[in-house]
Enzyme design. Structure first.
Site, PDB file in Angstrom:
ATOM      1  N   LYS A  68       4.046  -7.290   3.051  1.00 38.43           N
ATOM      2  CA  LYS A  68       2.715  -7.544   2.500  1.00 38.43           C
ATOM      3  C   LYS A  68       2.543  -9.040   2.229  1.00 38.43           C
ATOM      4  O   LYS A  68       3.361  -9.660   1.538  1.00 38.43           O
ATOM      5  CB  LYS A  68       2.537  -6.747   1.209  1.00 38.43           C
ATOM      6  N   CYS A  88      -2.645  -1.765   1.712  1.00 38.68           N
ATOM      7  CA  CYS A  88      -3.589  -1.792   0.596  1.00 38.68           C
ATOM      8  C   CYS A  88      -4.611  -2.930   0.753  1.00 38.68           C
ATOM      9  O   CYS A  88      -5.303  -3.001   1.746  1.00 38.68           O
ATOM     10  CB  CYS A  88      -2.833  -1.843  -0.735  1.00 38.68           C
ATOM     11  N   GLU A 148       1.817   3.625   0.614  1.00 42.63           N
ATOM     12  CA  GLU A 148       2.402   2.377   0.132  1.00 42.63           C
ATOM     13  C   GLU A 148       3.503   2.652  -0.889  1.00 42.63           C
ATOM     14  O   GLU A 148       3.363   3.508  -1.762  1.00 42.63           O
ATOM     15  CB  GLU A 148       1.299   1.530  -0.522  1.00 42.63           C
TER      16      GLU A 148
END
Length: 304
Positions: free
Chosen positions: A131, A165, A45
């Site tokens: 995200k 994540c 990430e």
């Protein structure tokens, strides 16, 4: 038997130094392809643009400071544009090597930053995933993605998808990806807790897919000089990268306390074997009881 060699990279890139981060990403993709024979490679990430672990940007509720604004300016300047020269450079590498890669980055669009996963392949740049839900203090750094960037990429051999994540903890996100037919689940992250390992095995078992989790390994001495403290050896992000089979078996990792590349040969026939007795969006779905609606339309603030 169809075999795919996959690799996850555990490393960090210099914060606020995008040219150095790009050079490192290019080198690691080449190493994974040439040394490990990887055909699919996942980087952590925010590898390009950086994950500012431990920085608070001088924010408290109802208060910002000039120093915090200047720190954000540096972070904003280090982010990349998509498309842009960094994307072109990585696309050239995957074209040259004939591999697929998923690379974590921070995308700059106007005054807003997004945490993204960039997809590349033998034909170059393939798309991105933004995200959906930044976690905790990430919310004052990054905007929220929308449903228009939820790709599952068909490589011809497998279908690749990515969750960044803590998106991996979103049940409806996971169900959406399962419904899109994801077979190799890429999880760029900075979560180094032991609990993360359990989540990666759960997703592999729930989705009956391979999971490739790539985490950063970052010590305090990896921060810019003006942001360091005396404790240079202090580990800010401790790794834990791993590769998991569709029945939840760990094929490689978790890698701890160092940088490195993990690789494993994936027997793609294991996907069908695993779905024999469980398919989360098929014969185990109970569509007569449960349903999910997904809005994939882009959500622009202004339409002309």
């Amino acid at each position: 038997m169809a075999i795919l060699t996959a690799a996850v990279v555990q490393a960090s890139a210099p914060l606020f130094d995008t040219p150095a981060a790009l050079s490192r990403a290019e080198g690691l993709i080449r190493e994974a392809a040439r040394t490990n024979g990887a055909q699919v490679i996942v980087l952590p990430e925010a590898f390009l643009g950086g994950y500012p672990k431990g920085l608070d940007f001088d924010i408290t509720v109802g208060r910002r400071t000039d120093a915090g604004r200047e720190l954000f300016r540096r972070y904003h300047a280090a982010a990349i544009e998509v498309p842009g020269p960094e994307v072109q450079a990585l696309a050239a590498v995957t074209r040259e090597l004939g591999v697929h890669a998923v690379v974590g980055a921070v995308e700059r669009q106007g005054g807003t930053l997004y945490c993204v996963a960039l997809f590349f392949g033998p034909t170059g740049y393939l798309g991105l995933h933004r995200k959906l839900m930044p976690t905790a203090a990430e919310r004052y750094l990054w905007g929220q993605g929308d449903g228009s960037t939820l790709p599952v990429i068909d490589t011809g051999a497998v279908r690749l998808g990515a969750a960044i994540c803590w998106e991996n903890y979103m049940p409806l996100f996971r169900t959406t990806m399962y419904a899109k037919g994801v077979e190799v689940w890429c999880a760029p992250t900075v979560d180094d807790r032991d609990q993360w390992q359990a989540s990666m095995r759960h997703i592999a078992l729930e989705g009956r897919c391979f999971v490739l989790s790539a985490n950063q390994f970052l010590r305090r001495d990896g921060l810019p000089a003006d942001l360091r403290t005396d404790d240079m050896d202090h580990v800010l992000i401790g790794g834990g990268s791993m590769i998991v089979s569709p029945l939840g078996h760990v094929l490689a990792g978790p890698l701890r306390e160092c940088e490195g590349i993990l690789a494993a040969d994936l027997d793609l026939d294991d996907i069908a074997r695993a779905r024999f007795d469980f398919d989360a969006v098929g014969h185990y779905a109970r569509a007569d009881v449960f349903s999910l609606s997904v809005d994939e339309s882009p959500r622009a603030a202004v339409r002309f």
